[in-house]
Design a protein around this motif. Structure first.
Motif, short mmCIF file in Angstrom:
data_model
loop_
_atom_site.label_atom_id
_atom_site.label_comp_id
_atom_site.label_asym_id
_atom_site.label_seq_id
_atom_site.Cartn_x
_atom_site.Cartn_y
_atom_site.Cartn_z
N UNK A 156 0.84 -1.19 0.00
CA UNK A 156 0.00 0.00 0.00
C UNK A 156 0.88 1.25 0.00
N UNK A 157 1.82 1.35 0.96
CA UNK A 157 2.81 2.42 1.02
C UNK A 157 4.15 1.76 1.28
N UNK A 158 5.08 1.88 0.34
CA UNK A 158 6.34 1.12 0.46
C UNK A 158 7.23 1.61 1.59
N UNK A 159 7.21 2.89 1.90
CA UNK A 159 8.09 3.42 2.95
C UNK A 159 7.79 2.74 4.27
N UNK A 160 8.85 2.28 4.95
CA UNK A 160 8.71 1.66 6.27
C UNK A 160 10.06 1.67 6.97
N UNK A 161 10.09 1.58 8.29
CA UNK A 161 11.35 1.72 9.02
C UNK A 161 12.27 0.52 8.97
N UNK A 162 11.78 -0.65 8.55
CA UNK A 162 12.62 -1.86 8.57
C UNK A 162 12.23 -2.78 7.41
N UNK A 163 12.76 -2.55 6.21
CA UNK A 163 12.35 -3.32 5.03
C UNK A 163 12.51 -4.83 5.17
N UNK A 164 13.62 -5.28 5.75
CA UNK A 164 13.81 -6.73 5.88
C UNK A 164 12.74 -7.34 6.78
N UNK A 165 12.49 -6.70 7.91
CA UNK A 165 11.47 -7.24 8.81
C UNK A 165 10.09 -7.19 8.19
N UNK A 166 9.84 -6.20 7.37
CA UNK A 166 8.54 -6.12 6.70
C UNK A 166 8.40 -7.25 5.69
N UNK A 167 9.49 -7.58 5.00
CA UNK A 167 9.46 -8.70 4.06
C UNK A 167 9.23 -10.02 4.79
N UNK A 168 9.88 -10.20 5.94
CA UNK A 168 9.66 -11.40 6.75
C UNK A 168 8.22 -11.47 7.22
N UNK A 169 7.69 -10.32 7.63
CA UNK A 169 6.30 -10.28 8.06
C UNK A 169 5.36 -10.66 6.92
N UNK A 170 5.68 -10.25 5.70
CA UNK A 170 4.86 -10.60 4.55
C UNK A 170 4.81 -12.12 4.37
N UNK A 171 5.97 -12.76 4.48
CA UNK A 171 6.03 -14.22 4.34
C UNK A 171 5.25 -14.89 5.46
N UNK A 172 5.45 -14.42 6.69
CA UNK A 172 4.76 -15.02 7.83
C UNK A 172 3.24 -14.88 7.70
#
Length: 230
Positions: A156-172
Motif C-alpha cells: 500500500x505504502x512502500x516506505x517503512x522503518x525496517x524493510x527486511x522485517x517487513x518482508x519477513x512479516x509478509x512471508x509469515x
C-alpha cells in the motif's frame, strides 16, 4: 465490509467468564478521547475470518500525545518504542497513538487530517482498514473489499522503518493466513530476502517465489507447503 463490522461488534461485546467485555474498555477510552479507531491487524483478521483475536489492539486518536497521557492516567500507560502509549486492561494489551505521531505521518511519507487518512499510511493493503469505536463503522482504502475476498496481500505504502522485517512479516502473514502475494510484493520480498539466512520454511517460500517469477511474474503467488520438502 458489513460482515467485518458484524464480527467485530459481536466480539467486542463478548464476555469472558467474569471479566468485563472488551467493549467496556473501549467505552471508557472513547468517553475520554475524541475520534478513536481500532487500526490494522484486529480489523483485518476479522475480515479474513478469524474467530478469536489475542494479539495487541492498536488504536489511533486525533488527540495529542499529552491529551492521551492525561486521559489514560488511571490505566498507567507507558511510552512504547514506536511513539505511542501502551497499557494493559483486563489482561489485554493496547497501544494507542496520536494521529500525527504514527510513523508514516511523523516521517513525512503521508499527510493526514482525518483518521480515515490512516488507510494511506500502511505498508500492507490489508492493514489499510479502521474501525471507528464511536460510530461503530469500518472504513478502508479503495479496493479493499476485493483484495480481502481474493486474499491478496500487496504493498500500500512502500516506505517503512525496517524493510527486511517487513518482508519477513509478509512471508509469515502469507503462510499463517493463507494469502497470495501480489507481483509488487513478490518483487519486494525477493529483493530483501533472497539469498539471506532464513529458517527452512521461509527459505522454501522464497525459493518458490523466485521460481514463480521465472514462470509467471505477472500473477499473484500462493505458497504450496508440500513443496518445502526437497
Amino acid at each position: 465490509m458489513i460482515n467485518t463490522r458484524k464480527k467485530l461488534i459481536t466480539y467486542l461485546r463478548k464476555r469472558d467468564g467474569i471479566k468485563p467485555s472488551l467493549q467496556a474498555t473501549l467505552v471508557n477510552i472513547r468517553c475520554k478521547l475524541p475520534d478513536v479507531v481500532i487500526f490494522g491487524g484486529m480489523v483485518r483478521d476479522f475480515g479474513l475470518g478469524v474467530r478469536h483475536f489475542s494479539s495487541d489492539i492498536d488504536m489511533v486518536t486525533t488527540a495529542s500525545a499529552e491529551q492521551i497521557r492525561h486521559a489514560l492516567a488511571g490505566l498507567n500507560p507507558v511510552m512504547n518504542k514506536f511513539g505511542g502509549f501502551r497499557f494493559r486492561e483486563n489482561g489485554r494489551l493496547f497501544d494507542i497513538w496520536s494521529l500525527q505521531d504514527t510513523w508514516a505521518i511523523r516521517e513525512g511519507h503521508a499527510q493526514a487530517k482525518y483518521l480515515s487518512d490512516l488507510c494511506r499510511t500502511t505498508f500492507f493493503n490489508l492493514d489499510a482498514v479502521i474501525f471507528d469505536v464511536h460510530a461503530l463503522k469500518v472504513r478502508a482504502r479503495h479496493g479493499y473489499d476485493e483484495d480481502l475476498q481474493r486474499r491478496v496481500l500487496d504493498i500500500n505504502l512502500e516506505a517503512n522503518p525496517n524493510p527486511r522485517q517487513m518482508a519477513i512479516r509478509a512471508v509469515r502473514m502469507a503462510i499463517q493466513k493463507d494469502l497470495q502475494l501480489a507481483p509488487a510484493l513478490v518483487e519486494y520480498v525477493l529483493e530483501q530476502l533472497y539469498g539471506t539466512s532464513l529458517n527452512l520454511t521461509y527459505q522454501s517460500y522464497v525459493r518458490q517465489l523466485h521460481d514463480h517469477t521465472g514462470r509467471t511474474p505477472e500473477s499473484a503467488f500462493r505458497f504450496e507447503p508440500q513443496l518445502k520438502i526437497w
